[in-house]
Design a protein around this motif. Sequence first.
Motif: not given
Length: 386
Positions: A111, A113, A126, A159, A163, A170
Motif C-alpha cells: 500500500a 505506491p 501499487y 490499496v 488511494r 492509480s
Amino acid sequence: MRILHTSDWHIGRTFHGYTTIDALRGVLAEMVSIVSDESVDLVIVAGDVFDSAAPAPECYTVLTDALVGLREAGAQVIVTSGNHDSAARLGFQARLLRDGIHVLTDPTRLAAPITVHDEHGPVHVYGIPYLAPAQVRHLWPEAELRTQAQTLQHAMDLVRADRGERGGRSVVISHCFAAGIEATPGLEREIRQGSLDVVPLSVFDGPDYVALGHIHGRQQLSDRVRYAGAPLHYGFGEKGRRRGVWIVDLDEAGLASVAWRDVSIPRRLEVLRASLDDLLTDPRFVDAESSWVSAEYTDALPQRDVMRRLQQRFPFCANVAHVPDRADAGVLASYAQRVRQARSDRELIDAFLGHVREGEAASPAEAELLRTTLAEKQDALAEAGA
C-alpha cells in the motif's frame, strides 16, 4: 502518461529441453525499441520474471540488461514478483538499482505506491507481489486469509484505503488467476485450489488500470483489467496465440486508451499429424522445417528411432507422439482391464497384442502359430504331469 504492460518473462525456462535465453533476449530488446519508438513513460512487469526460485547466473544478466535497456530508452520500470519467483532473490538488490527502476517484492509495502508524474500530476502505482495465503496471513492476523481471493481482497482494501487518502490516478499490478480468464493447460502453474482461489473481478474495483500477470495469453477482462501474457511461446498449447504488450494511455481523467502491440515470434509452433513416411517426405510440411514441431505419427504400430529420424528433417522437433489413426481407439478396453478379464493363455496374449498394437489383433498366420504353440505347451505339461 504512456505505460507498457508486460509480464511472465520466465527467464531461464526451457522449451521441451531447449534453451530460450537467446530468443527472450531478442524479444526484450524489441521491447526496449518499443519504449523508445512509442515514447513510453513507464514499463510494468507483472510477475514471474524468472522461471524458478533459484535461477542460473545467466538469468540475472538477462534481467539486468533488460531493465537497464528499458530505463535508458526513457521509461521508469516497476517489477513485481510472481508465483515462480523467489521474492527474496528477485528483490535482494532492489535498493542498489539505479534511479527509476523499482523491484517490489515486500507484501508489507503493497500500500506504499511508487508515484510517477506527468503533465497532469501524479500517478500512484501499487505493486502487489504474489501473495500465498499461508505465507502472509501472519502479517495481517486480524483478517481471514485462507484463499487467494480473500488475500487479494484484503490487499486491495489496503490499496483502496491509501488511494482514498492520496487521491489522483492509480494503477495496480498483481499476479493471480482472475475469474473469467482462459488458461493454457500445463503452462500456468496452479495457484488455486479448485474454484476457491479464483479471484473475482470485483476485487480490482477502483484503480484506473490493473496490470495482471500469470496467464500466458493476452486477456481482456474489462477495459481496465488485462493480462499481457508471456513474450514467448512456452508450450504447443499456445500455438496461434499472439505475443506482445499492452500500451496504456492515461489522461487527466484516468484511462484514455489501450492498444495492443505485437512482438516478433522467434520461432513458430507447428503441430503436424500424418504417417511417419509422410512426415519425413511430404512437401506440404516444408514450411515447418524451421519451426518448433510437435509431431503426431498415425502409423498402426510404433516405429523405431522416430525422434532422430524426424529431427533430420525438422531440426527443432521437440515432441513426438504415436497417435494411431483408428476409429475405434477410444473404445478399446485398457490393458489392465483386459489382463484381469483374461481366462486363458490365448486371451492373455490377445490382451498384450492389443495393447502394444493399439488394438490390432493377431493376423490369421499369427493366430495359427499361437494355437499350435499353446497346444504343444499343453501337451508338454500333460506329459510332465503323467
